[in-house]
Design an enzyme around this catalytic site. Structure first.
Site, PDB file in Angstrom:
ATOM      1  N   ARG A   1       6.390  10.692  14.159  1.00  0.00           N
ATOM      2  CA  ARG A   1       5.387  11.599  13.979  1.00  0.00           C
ATOM      3  C   ARG A   1       5.787  12.949  13.436  1.00  0.00           C
ATOM      4  NH1 ARG A   1       4.716   8.561  18.746  1.00  0.00           N
ATOM      5  NH2 ARG A   1       2.731   7.438  19.105  1.00  0.00           N
TER       6      ARG A   1
ATOM      7  N   LYS B   1       5.412  11.013  22.637  1.00  0.00           N
ATOM      8  CA  LYS B   1       4.254  11.801  23.354  1.00  0.00           C
ATOM      9  C   LYS B   1       4.299  11.451  24.623  1.00  0.00           C
ATOM     10  CE  LYS B   1       0.254  11.001  19.952  1.00  0.00           C
ATOM     11  NZ  LYS B   1      -0.991  10.152  19.700  1.00  0.00           N
TER      12      LYS B   1
ATOM     13  N   HIS C   1       0.158   9.673   5.960  1.00  0.00           N
ATOM     14  CA  HIS C   1       0.290   8.116   5.822  1.00  0.00           C
ATOM     15  C   HIS C   1       1.553   7.591   5.223  1.00  0.00           C
ATOM     16  CE1 HIS C   1      -3.983   8.474   5.771  1.00  0.00           C
ATOM     17  NE2 HIS C   1      -4.169   9.252   5.109  1.00  0.00           N
TER      18      HIS C   1
ATOM     19  N   ARG D   1       3.765   7.581   7.483  1.00  0.00           N
ATOM     20  CA  ARG D   1       4.231   6.711   8.660  1.00  0.00           C
ATOM     21  C   ARG D   1       3.669   5.501   8.483  1.00  0.00           C
ATOM     22  NH1 ARG D   1       4.921   7.042  14.345  1.00  0.00           N
ATOM     23  NH2 ARG D   1       3.293   6.190  15.526  1.00  0.00           N
TER      24      ARG D   1
ATOM     25  N   HIS E   1       4.709   3.097  20.228  1.00  0.00           N
ATOM     26  CA  HIS E   1       3.468   2.898  20.861  1.00  0.00           C
ATOM     27  C   HIS E   1       3.777   1.916  21.999  1.00  0.00           C
ATOM     28  CE1 HIS E   1       1.535   2.809  16.547  1.00  0.00           C
ATOM     29  NE2 HIS E   1       1.419   3.970  17.200  1.00  0.00           N
TER      30      HIS E   1
ATOM     31  N   TYR F   1      -1.470  -2.999  10.574  1.00  0.00           N
ATOM     32  CA  TYR F   1      -0.457  -3.183   9.352  1.00  0.00           C
ATOM     33  C   TYR F   1      -0.416  -4.785   8.893  1.00  0.00           C
ATOM     34  CZ  TYR F   1       0.586   1.319  11.219  1.00  0.00           C
ATOM     35  OH  TYR F   1       0.457   2.609  11.567  1.00  0.00           O
TER      36      TYR F   1
END
Length: 347
Positions: free
Chosen positions: A199, A223, A292, A294, A317, A326
């Protein structure tokens, strides 16, 4: 910049920020909270929800007494503002971020605080009456929207070569001087995006010592303050090594890997600066994109691995659900490949 906010916020908001700082959340995440809180508190002041013109003086009682109708009015105000700025179909994510931030503050004040008597600061949580609207889009629709903004197949290599060899031919002499000054850094950032799936905020948070060129891996803060080690695809190593060597020769106490040098003052690069440079080069090459790149990496990785687990781990994630997008993009890419194959046939 974040450290300046305690000067303008009420004490209970500063306590919220401090509680998130101990998790720790990334600086970018805390900064985003601050922007949303300032927006909400200013709206309260401007619409006479509080008797105070200075948002720092807004009391807990006034926060607790906000009615459902008043909070809905704020959400409507934000929705209309975003629609006029971004368009009716692109505002949902931004509005959801605002609502989520307000909910976080109210939840904290009602559940995670303690006064001198051992009670929470507030008992009434008006934000529970406001709900976040989910996007009404299928994965096929999202994939179709992203298709034209991805650098798939050989385009990743072609894009980096364009920036390295051809970009400066199309800009003014003044812009060319700035480009040459930051060329190695910018190519490293672009190749990092395209080879790691990090990110923007994760790029900003990388320190010089976090990068290990021998192993081709980088330590990052994900995160919610989660530490991670992320491998970097080999095609980017040349660009990253070139910048790393140039960066190591600078005499500065700044720990960040990616830096800016403005008026002979070196500081860590900002999220906004990274987004601008990605948008600038991508627009010159093909189509203006920001996050985008990423998606480009994730799609390419899934295309060669067919593993949602691998992609989700690489992107940081907590589940494989976000990576379902994807699989749909790859299906669309396969269709395009078949079309090109048919067009190449000779009759």
């Amino acid at each position: 910049m974040i450290r300046l906010y305690p000067l303008e916020f009420p004490y209970y908001v500063n306590e919220f920020i401090q509680s998130k700082d101990t998790v720790p959340l990334s600086i970018a995440s805390i900064y985003s909270y601050c922007l949303e809180f300032r927006k909400y508190l200013k709206w309260m002041s401007e619409n006479n929800i509080t008797t105070h013109a200075n948002i720092k003086e807004i009391t807990l009682k006034e926060m607790e007494n906000v009615t459902k109708r008043e909070l809905e009015a704020f959400v409507l105000h934000e929705r209309l503002r975003l629609e006029s700025k971004c368009g009716s179909n692109t505002h949902t994510s931004a509005l959801n971020r605002t609502i989520a931030a307000i909910k976080s503050l109210y939840n904290y004040l009602c559940e995670q605080t303690e006064d001198s008597n051992g009670n929470t600061y507030m008992t009434r949580n008006v934000s529970r009456l406001i709900h976040i609207r989910k996007k009404s889009e299928t994965l096929h629709y999202r994939a179709a929207q992203l298709e034209g903004k991805l650098f798939l197949g050989d385009e990743t290599k072609a894009f980096l070569e364009f920036v390295e060899q051809d970009y400066e031919k199309s800009v003014s002499n003044r812009a060319k001087t700035s480009f040459k000054k930051n060329k190695k850094r910018d190519l490293a950032i672009l190749s990092f995006f395209l080879s790691s799936g990090l990110r923007c905020a994760e790029h900003v948070g990388i320190n010089f010592n976090d990068l290990n060129l021998e192993t081709g891996k980088v330590s990052v803060m994900r995160k919610e303050g989660k530490k991670d080690v992320v491998p970097i695809a080999h095609f980017s190593h040349k660009y990253i090594t070139d910048y790393y060597e140039a960066r190591s020769s600078l005499n500065t106490d700044v720990e960040a890997l990616f830096i800016t040098d403005y008026n002979q003052t070196i500081r860590k690069i900002s999220n906004a600066s990274i987004n601008k440079l990605v948008a600038k080069y991508s627009e010159a090459y093909k189509v203006r994109v920001t996050p985008h790149t990423r998606h480009t990496f994730a799609t390419r990785l899934y295309n060669v691995s067919h593993s949602q687990v691998l992609v989700s781990n690489q992107l940081g994630h907590s589940s494989t659900k976000p990576t379902e997008l994807y699989t749909h993009i790859v299906s669309a890419e396969a269709k395009d490949a078949l079309r090109k194959l048919r067009n190449s046939q000779t009759v």
